[in-house]
Design an enzyme around this catalytic site. Sequence first.
Site, mmCIF file in Angstrom:
data_model
loop_
_atom_site.group_PDB
_atom_site.id
_atom_site.type_symbol
_atom_site.label_atom_id
_atom_site.label_comp_id
_atom_site.label_asym_id
_atom_site.label_seq_id
_atom_site.Cartn_x
_atom_site.Cartn_y
_atom_site.Cartn_z
ATOM 1 N N SER A 40 0.822 -1.224 0.000
ATOM 2 C CA SER A 40 0.000 0.000 0.000
ATOM 3 C C SER A 40 0.851 1.267 0.000
ATOM 4 C CB SER A 40 -0.916 0.026 1.226
ATOM 5 O OG SER A 40 -1.607 -1.180 1.356
HETATM 6 N N1 SAH Z 1 -0.099 -5.083 4.366
HETATM 7 C C1 SAH Z 1 0.502 -5.401 3.098
HETATM 8 C C2 SAH Z 1 -0.430 -5.051 1.947
HETATM 9 C C3 SAH Z 1 -0.684 -6.263 1.154
HETATM 10 S S1 SAH Z 1 -1.994 -6.254 -0.019
HETATM 11 C C4 SAH Z 1 1.889 -4.795 2.939
HETATM 12 O O1 SAH Z 1 2.319 -4.031 3.845
HETATM 13 O O2 SAH Z 1 2.563 -5.084 1.971
HETATM 14 C C5 SAH Z 1 -3.160 -7.332 0.771
HETATM 15 C C6 SAH Z 1 -2.684 -8.722 1.106
HETATM 16 O O3 SAH Z 1 -3.800 -9.388 1.689
HETATM 17 C C7 SAH Z 1 -2.252 -9.568 -0.086
HETATM 18 O O4 SAH Z 1 -0.973 -10.057 0.126
HETATM 19 C C8 SAH Z 1 -3.298 -10.690 -0.120
HETATM 20 O O5 SAH Z 1 -2.783 -11.944 -0.547
HETATM 21 C C9 SAH Z 1 -3.730 -10.737 1.324
HETATM 22 N N2 SAH Z 1 -5.028 -11.373 1.567
HETATM 23 C C10 SAH Z 1 -6.184 -11.283 0.829
HETATM 24 N N3 SAH Z 1 -7.156 -12.019 1.395
HETATM 25 C C11 SAH Z 1 -6.621 -12.574 2.510
HETATM 26 C C12 SAH Z 1 -7.125 -13.446 3.528
HETATM 27 N N4 SAH Z 1 -8.377 -13.922 3.506
HETATM 28 N N5 SAH Z 1 -6.295 -13.812 4.524
HETATM 29 C C13 SAH Z 1 -5.025 -13.375 4.583
HETATM 30 N N6 SAH Z 1 -4.487 -12.558 3.659
HETATM 31 C C14 SAH Z 1 -5.268 -12.154 2.640
#
Ligand code: SAH
Length: 223
Positions: free
Chosen positions: A75
Amino acid sequence: MAELLQLKPQLQGIGFTSPRTRKRMVDRLEAAGIKNPLVLEALRQLPRHLFVDEALAHRAYEDTALPIGHGQTLSQPYIVARMTEILLENQPEKVLEIGTGSGFQCALLACLIKEVWSVERLEPLMSKARKRLQELGLRNARISHGDGQMGLSAHAPFDAILVTAAPKELPESLTEQLNEGGRLILPLGDKEQTLCIFDKNNGRLVRKDIEPVYFVPLLPGAQ
Ligand code: SAH
């Protein structure tokens, strides 16, 4: 709130990007309204370029979201800072993040909070993130592989839960795993999403909407 954990200078990777580049990013965040000094200082220290592919490292201190593979994104620094600032208002000591992705948000939380748990559904992202945090010596953060929609019942309850992927509806398991007085922060919605806070007071949830946001969707199941 735990005091800001100081990363060792060699781990900050200052040599890679000039301190000026990072200071510029943090100055921009401050100008955009981020006020918490601990959040700003932690962002000054954390080597965001180590959380993306080398080919994108030169863009790591721009205020922009960056791809991390598997259709997912790290993000934008502003939203990471904003969510962290909101989370710290209640001085949580034990937090859960859903959606580890690159591990950057998790690392930021680990610099500021005593005990951090994070869940990622995609195994390759989870192992890379885990390795990054180990290399940075952030031992107070634990990353696990699973479906974060279910929360992390084995380690519940949490003082705060931060979700970094958007569900269409509020996942009940998450509100159940929130401590009394605890706070859930999440983007809610489909094409149009709103960053929302849910505070648990006397067992009831009080909702507050913050601002429109755009996150990848929260998907079911782990892979
Ligand atoms: N906080 C992260 C942002 C990642 S984008 C950072 O600092 O880089 C969102 C992430 O959520 C993705 O990696 C995606 O695979 C994950 N995601 C989506 N659905 C999910 C779920 N049900 N459980 C765990 N992770 C999930």
